[in-house]
Every structure is written in structure tokens, then in C-alpha cells.
Scaffold this motif. Sequence first.
Motif, PDB file in Angstrom:
ATOM      1  N   VAL A  69       0.984  -1.177  -0.033  1.00  0.00           N
ATOM      2  CA  VAL A  69       0.016  -0.138  -0.014  1.00  0.00           C
ATOM      3  C   VAL A  69       0.836   1.104  -0.054  1.00  0.00           C
ATOM      4  O   VAL A  69       2.042   1.344   0.729  1.00  0.00           O
ATOM      5  CB  VAL A  69      -0.959  -0.098   1.129  1.00  0.00           C
ATOM      6  CG1 VAL A  69      -0.183  -0.109   2.591  1.00  0.00           C
ATOM      7  CG2 VAL A  69      -1.832   1.209   1.164  1.00  0.00           C
ATOM      8  N   TRP A  97      -2.072  -1.373  -3.591  1.00  0.00           N
ATOM      9  CA  TRP A  97      -3.114  -0.545  -3.173  1.00  0.00           C
ATOM     10  C   TRP A  97      -2.739   0.950  -3.302  1.00  0.00           C
ATOM     11  O   TRP A  97      -1.688   1.102  -2.868  1.00  0.00           O
ATOM     12  CB  TRP A  97      -3.297  -0.985  -1.823  1.00  0.00           C
ATOM     13  CG  TRP A  97      -3.973  -2.280  -1.660  1.00  0.00           C
ATOM     14  CD1 TRP A  97      -3.796  -3.495  -2.296  1.00  0.00           C
ATOM     15  CD2 TRP A  97      -5.079  -2.652  -0.868  1.00  0.00           C
ATOM     16  NE1 TRP A  97      -4.496  -4.542  -1.904  1.00  0.00           N
ATOM     17  CE2 TRP A  97      -5.405  -4.052  -0.883  1.00  0.00           C
ATOM     18  CE3 TRP A  97      -5.948  -2.189   0.114  1.00  0.00           C
ATOM     19  CZ2 TRP A  97      -6.314  -4.814  -0.243  1.00  0.00           C
ATOM     20  CZ3 TRP A  97      -6.693  -2.781   0.930  1.00  0.00           C
ATOM     21  CH2 TRP A  97      -7.199  -4.271   0.499  1.00  0.00           C
ATOM     22  N   PRO A 104      -6.918  -2.499  -3.952  1.00  0.00           N
ATOM     23  CA  PRO A 104      -6.075  -2.500  -5.038  1.00  0.00           C
ATOM     24  C   PRO A 104      -6.359  -2.191  -6.418  1.00  0.00           C
ATOM     25  O   PRO A 104      -7.611  -2.063  -6.819  1.00  0.00           O
ATOM     26  CB  PRO A 104      -6.188  -4.324  -5.105  1.00  0.00           C
ATOM     27  CG  PRO A 104      -7.633  -4.648  -4.555  1.00  0.00           C
ATOM     28  CD  PRO A 104      -7.786  -3.356  -3.394  1.00  0.00           C
TER      29      PRO A 104
END
Length: 431
Positions: A69, A97, A104
Motif C-alpha cells: 500500500v 493498493w 487494490p
Amino acid sequence: MSTVEFQDRATSLGWQREVAEETIRGRGVIVAEFFDEGCSRRLSWRERPAAAQLMAAAAGPNRSFDAVVIGEYERAFYGDQFDAVLTALQAQGIELWLPEADGPVNLKDPVHHALMLLLGSQSRREVLRARHRVLAAMHIQARVQGRFLGGRPPYGYRLADAGPHPNRAHASWGRRLHRLEPDPATAQWVRWIFQQRATGRSVAGIARELNDRGVPCPSSADRDRNRHRTKHEWIVRTVMGILENPRYTGRQVWNRHGGGTTILPHHRASARPPAARNWAESEKLTHPALVDEATFLAIQGMRAARSTKHGSTRTYVLAGLVQCQLCGRRLDSHWVNGRPGYRCRHGHTSARNRPPELARNVYVREDHLLGDLRARFPDTADEDGPAIANYLRTNRLTISCGGPTREIQPYGLQPIRTAAAETTGGQLLLL
């Protein structure tokens, strides 16, 4: 974060992690953290230490994560980097992400694909916009305000306090402006260098005498800023750097860098392309000058007179003042049939065969040029050659030869037509 001098690590890392945690809340937990400091987003991930470690960990057999992320797209990616990173992670079965995608990224989704194109363009725009604003602001500060914008002071100067910062917020933090003032220990040698060069002395001769006298060179005089220098003696390039530096005329200069002789754009027509001349000169004098502008202009492009085999010295009065209309180069001083003249071979040398498409040589006699100048400027009709040359330099004029006309041209302005030229034999002769 791209800089460590102007950003706080805890703050920058903290808000990016907060955004990342908000993106994965209820769907996962952060098990590893990768944060680069002092790396521009324009560098590829292989060139960023933490990013390279992340990619190595993603390819490892015992990785502890199945998704990556990003706290902020603009801090992580530039241009088409996102596609390359996403492809590499997906090959390892790892999702990527983003807060903007709220999870995602799936490039098969047209909405996500359009979003990634938008974010990529925005990241590039942010870099270009920030760079333009900073460079434009510094250009104005140097040109209009004459502000010293940092860097080491030139040899012969030292930094002095110039009062509080004009921005009240910066002033409240105690930031001060600086200006240049003559250094008592080295300013006298800068003046001496210009005086010696103005008499026609060679640059190499000046460097030798400075070394013989034991005068500290710039790297010796300022050891704190020159710890990377191993040799401490004057060389030709060091003396030339001083002679070509317009800051010694008392004007502040910013963004002056490489590309040949660095004379101010309004001083003479430069052989450098326009894109390489994006530097600023202050409109007013900002610090004490170590050389007057007339002397500074007179020595640019000067070549030391050399003795002939008979012991006499050849003098070229208009050296550095004659420019080729065909290629933009200054004409070389050239002695022919016992008299001075000027020649341009358009960059050709005897070390290689002459290209068939190269323009013919330009040659003009000095006495013909002086005769035309006396006719063009009647007030100088009774003056000798050096006085006329000084008149041209003082009024920032150059002689342009090689085309259908011979022209007296102010620096950076349109030419003023004078005498005509004619073609004879294998050379273009201006008579």
C-alpha cells in the motif's frame, strides 16, 4: 521524502503511514515499512534504497506480506514508473493498493486505468510546476533584488550580513540575508589578475607568477569548502574562471553554468544556444566591484601577444570584436602579407579533411575594418585603432562579417548595414 534539509522525517512518514492505514483499515495490517529519504521521485525504484529493498523482499520466498500500500502516489511514482512496479509485483502475486483507488489497483478496470493516467500526469505536472516556480522566483530575486542566493562566494569576496530576510515568517525564525564584500586577504589579487590581463599578459604567465609569489589559490584560501581538492596551486583554468566571472563587476549573477565563455548575455553575442543562457544578472550593482566593466569587457576573448621569430610582437586591435555571420564564431586573428587580419574557418582545422559542404573561409583585413569604422563613426575619424576598439567595447558593438554585407551590430539587437562584400576565388573576401 525527496529532501532531508527542508522536511521532517517523523512528520512526512507519519502522515503517509496514516493515509496507508486508513486505506487498509478492516482489511489488513501493516507488517513492514519502506521509506526513502533524500531520493527524488524521478529516480527509478532500483535507484532508491528502500524501494529496491521492497522489490527484493517481494521476490523473496519467505516474504511476510501479500500486498503493498502506498501512502501517496506523487511521493512514490513519476511518469510511467507505476506500470513497471505494478507489473513486477503482480508477477509475484502481490497486489498494489492506493488511497485513490480505495484498495487494490486493477488496470483492467477502465476507471482505474483512467485514474492511473491522471495520477501519472499530475505527478509529472507537480514536479515541473514546482521547478518552474522556484527557478522563476530565483531569477527575479537575482535580477530585480540582486539577492545572493547561496553557494560559495567567488575568490576575492567573503559573505557579510545583509539584514533580516524579507519574508516576515523567515525573519521571525532568525533567517538573514547575505551579500558579498571584498575579502581583505584575496581581493587585491583578483584586482591584480585583471590588471595584468588588461596589459596583454598571458593567462599562463599570470598563473606562474601567482605560484612563484606563493599566493594562496582558491582551494587553499577556503579549505572548508574545498576539502575535496588535493592540489593547492594556481592553474590556467582557475585564472580563466576568475577573468570570465561577471560577478567581479559588482553585479549579482545566478544560474551561470558551463557552455563556453560565460560573458553576460548583453555583453556580446554568445555562441551558446539560447536555452543555455537562462541565467540572471542583477539590474543594479549589489556589491563592491573588483574590476570596472570596461576592463572586464576588454579582456574577454583577449589573446596574449606572442613574439615572432624576429622578436617583434604582432598586435590585433580588433581581436574579439569581429564575428562571423555564417557560423556565429569570433574570427581568429590572422597575419597575412605582413599585416593583421581576421579569419574564420567555421570550425575546420588542418587535422581533418575539409567537408565539401563547409562554407568558404571568411577573411578581412584589419586596416579595411578600421577604415569602415572611421567612416561609420565620424567622431572617431581622428582616433587610432585602440581608441576605436575601446569605443566598440564601451558601446557594446560587434563587427559582423561573412554575409552579403558587413554590419556593425549592437549586442542582441538587429544589425546596422554598412559596406558590401564580394566573393573572390576560393575565399569570401570582405574588401
